[in-house]
Design an enzyme around this catalytic site. Structure first.
Site, PDB file in Angstrom:
ATOM      1  N   TRP A 135       0.829  -1.207   0.000  1.00 29.45           N
ATOM      2  CA  TRP A 135       0.000   0.000   0.000  1.00 29.45           C
ATOM      3  C   TRP A 135       0.862   1.255   0.000  1.00 29.45           C
ATOM      4  O   TRP A 135       0.561   2.219  -0.699  1.00 29.45           O
ATOM      5  CB  TRP A 135      -0.999  -0.012   1.159  1.00 29.45           C
ATOM      6  CG  TRP A 135      -2.136  -0.957   0.874  1.00 29.45           C
ATOM      7  CD1 TRP A 135      -2.452  -2.084   1.563  1.00 29.45           C
ATOM      8  CD2 TRP A 135      -3.075  -0.875  -0.217  1.00 29.45           C
ATOM      9  NE1 TRP A 135      -3.536  -2.707   0.974  1.00 29.45           N
ATOM     10  CE2 TRP A 135      -3.941  -2.001  -0.110  1.00 29.45           C
ATOM     11  CE3 TRP A 135      -3.280   0.026  -1.269  1.00 29.45           C
ATOM     12  CZ2 TRP A 135      -4.984  -2.233  -1.009  1.00 29.45           C
ATOM     13  CZ3 TRP A 135      -4.321  -0.217  -2.168  1.00 29.45           C
ATOM     14  CH2 TRP A 135      -5.149  -1.327  -2.030  1.00 29.45           C
TER      15      TRP A 135
ATOM     16  N   ASP B  45      -1.745   6.990   6.082  1.00 27.49           N
ATOM     17  CA  ASP B  45      -2.808   6.125   5.552  1.00 27.49           C
ATOM     18  C   ASP B  45      -3.169   5.151   6.671  1.00 27.49           C
ATOM     19  O   ASP B  45      -2.418   4.223   6.950  1.00 27.49           O
ATOM     20  CB  ASP B  45      -2.291   5.384   4.313  1.00 27.49           C
ATOM     21  CG  ASP B  45      -3.316   4.387   3.767  1.00 27.49           C
ATOM     22  OD1 ASP B  45      -4.401   4.236   4.362  1.00 27.49           O
ATOM     23  OD2 ASP B  45      -3.013   3.757   2.730  1.00 27.49           O
TER      24      ASP B  45
ATOM     25  N   LYS C 202     -12.535  -1.260   5.852  1.00 23.09           N
ATOM     26  CA  LYS C 202     -11.816  -2.170   6.732  1.00 23.09           C
ATOM     27  C   LYS C 202     -12.394  -2.075   8.149  1.00 23.09           C
ATOM     28  O   LYS C 202     -12.958  -3.027   8.642  1.00 23.09           O
ATOM     29  CB  LYS C 202     -10.315  -1.862   6.759  1.00 23.09           C
ATOM     30  CG  LYS C 202      -9.505  -2.420   5.576  1.00 23.09           C
ATOM     31  CD  LYS C 202      -9.832  -1.820   4.250  1.00 23.09           C
ATOM     32  CE  LYS C 202      -9.103  -2.438   3.087  1.00 23.09           C
ATOM     33  NZ  LYS C 202      -8.199  -1.515   2.418  1.00 23.09           N
TER      34      LYS C 202
HETATM   35  C1  LIG Z   1      -7.540  -1.079   1.267  1.00 22.35           C
HETATM   36  C2  LIG Z   1      -6.439  -0.107   1.435  1.00 22.35           C
HETATM   37  C3  LIG Z   1      -6.234   0.958   0.538  1.00 22.35           C
HETATM   38  C4  LIG Z   1      -7.088   1.156  -0.688  1.00 22.35           C
HETATM   39  O1  LIG Z   1      -8.358   1.578  -0.354  1.00 22.35           O
HETATM   40  P1  LIG Z   1      -9.438   1.925  -1.478  1.00 22.35           P
HETATM   41  O2  LIG Z   1     -10.587   2.375  -0.642  1.00 22.35           O
HETATM   42  O3  LIG Z   1      -9.703   0.668  -2.244  1.00 22.35           O
HETATM   43  O4  LIG Z   1      -8.896   2.993  -2.332  1.00 22.35           O
HETATM   44  C5  LIG Z   1      -5.198   1.842   0.786  1.00 22.35           C
HETATM   45  N1  LIG Z   1      -4.405   1.690   1.849  1.00 22.35           N
HETATM   46  C6  LIG Z   1      -4.556   0.679   2.730  1.00 22.35           C
HETATM   47  C7  LIG Z   1      -3.628   0.567   3.898  1.00 22.35           C
HETATM   48  C8  LIG Z   1      -5.575  -0.242   2.551  1.00 22.35           C
HETATM   49  O5  LIG Z   1      -5.737  -1.250   3.423  1.00 22.35           O
END
Ligand SMILES: *Cc1c(COP(=O)(O)O)cnc(C)c1O
Length: 360
Positions: A102, A172, A196
């Site tokens: 990521w 993030d 998540k």
């Molecule tokens: C799932 C995830 C993403 C991507 O998220 P989207 O909503 O599909 O854009 C980015 N960073 C992390 C750490 C993730 O777990």
């Protein structure tokens, strides 16, 4: 009706209490005679739902007054672009810590807008550890420092907030937001897609400090401008109203469970149990440095990889689903976010013990 224990990394399991409440309110929300889906986003009912969600998030996370909370579309992936677009503010480069797939994606997107200076990377170590903070090389001229607090695919999590050497710190937090108490005042920007730990896909929480807003790159669309979104109450255009409502129900549920202290203790207990089983067996293994193992996503392998298919099939028959690892890394992965009950982890552990006895 039969509910399974769903270990999906995202979209992921949601608490039954939340789903039941959504069902109860589906046709007639609070005497309005309509579903939240059918309401004007500017009507008094929805405005109250939106305000309550923001207030609950602020209270749960202890968001200081000099931060705005935005509820946006486009997922965390859109934030990979919005962060440089808003935070470069005349600078030419940004610093990134690379700890998994990521953060790699965040780097690739940022490169469309600026020079990326990698402050630290564990790529050569297959993303199984986090480079010691003392070894990081943070360019003081970078506009900000970005990191990924939990790598959902690799199962690597920062145990603490890293020191950003005076740069605005951007995180993030998609896969571990609200999983334990955290000091928001350490950050310039926190963002997280909801699917998540916060609810359904389609809504993204962005927490932005006031002083880093208002100076975007030229030609930035208004929807990409944190200041414009903040001024418009995240309603420059029609927001994802139903997702916002469900996210609000998730926040109420977290409060009813005792808030982030209680949730954090439970998450630590769940993860410790599962890693305990993996570590005390030579049938299962997890390759991540124990100091930085994720409490949210637990990847593991079987000694005999040819048994993986049997494992997932039998697990599924036992009501334990979506245990396959990410397609890029293989193996197994159990995602045990806030909404995964401790009983679900216990059921997985019991199944793993039984499977090992039969095939080990
Ligand atoms: C799932 C995830 C993403 C991507 O998220 P989207 O909503 O599909 O854009 C980015 N960073 C992390 C750490 C993730 O777990």
């Amino acid at each position: 009706m039969k509910r399974v224990y769903n270990f999906s990394a995202g979209p992921s399991t949601m608490p039954e209490a939340v789903l039941n409440r959504a069902r109860e309110e589906m046709l007639d929300y609070a005497g309005s005679g309509m579903s939240v889906m059918e309401m004007s986003h500017r009507g008094k009912e929805f405005m109250a739902i939106a305000a309550k969600a923001e207030a609950d998030l602020r209270e749960l996370m202890g968001v200081p007054d000099n931060y705005k909370v935005l509820f946006l579309q486009g997922g965390a992936t859109t934030q990979f672009a919005m962060v440089p677009v808003n935070l470069l503010r005349g600078k030419k480069s940004a610093a990134y810590v690379e700890t998994g797939l990521w953060s790699e994606k965040a780097v690739a997107e940022a490169k469309r807008f600026c020079e990326v200076k990698i402050a630290a990377t564990s790529k050569a170590d297959k993303y199984l550890m986090i480079p010691d903070r003392a070894t990081w090389q943070i360019d003081p001229d970078a506009a900000y420092l970005h990191y990924t607090s939990n790598e959902t695919i690799g199962g690597v999590e920062f145990p603490d907030i890293p020191d950003a050497a005076g740069l605005p710190l951007v995180c993030d937090m998609s896969s571990n937001i609200l999983s334990r108490p955290i000091d928001v005042s350490r950050f310039a920007v926190i963002y997280a897609g909801a699917q998540k730990n916060l609810g359904p896909a389609g809504i993204t929480v962005v927490i932005v400090r006031d002083d880093v807003m208002g100076e975007t790159l030229p030609h930035t669309p208004s929807l990409f401008d944190y200041r414009a979104q903040a001024d418009g109450g995240s309603m420059i255009n029609t927001p994802p109203t139903y997702n916002w409502y469900l996210l609000g129900l998730m926040l109420e549920w977290i409060r009813s469970e005792g808030g982030l202290e209680a949730i954090g203790e439970r998450n630590a207990r769940k993860a410790a149990k599962l890693y305990g089983v993996i570590d005390t067996s030579d049938f299962y293994s997890n390759p991540v440095d124990p100091a930085v193992r994720s409490r949210m996503n637990v990847p593991f392998r079987l000694r005999d990889a040819s048994l993986e298919k049997t494992f997932t099939q039998e697990a599924k028959a036992a009501g334990l689903v979506t245990l396959d690892g990410h397609r890029s890394v293989g193996g197994m992965r159990a995602s045990i976010y806030n909404a995964m009950p401790e009983a679900g982890v216990d059921a997985l552990i019991a199944f793993m013990g039984d499977f090992e006895r039969r095939y080990g």
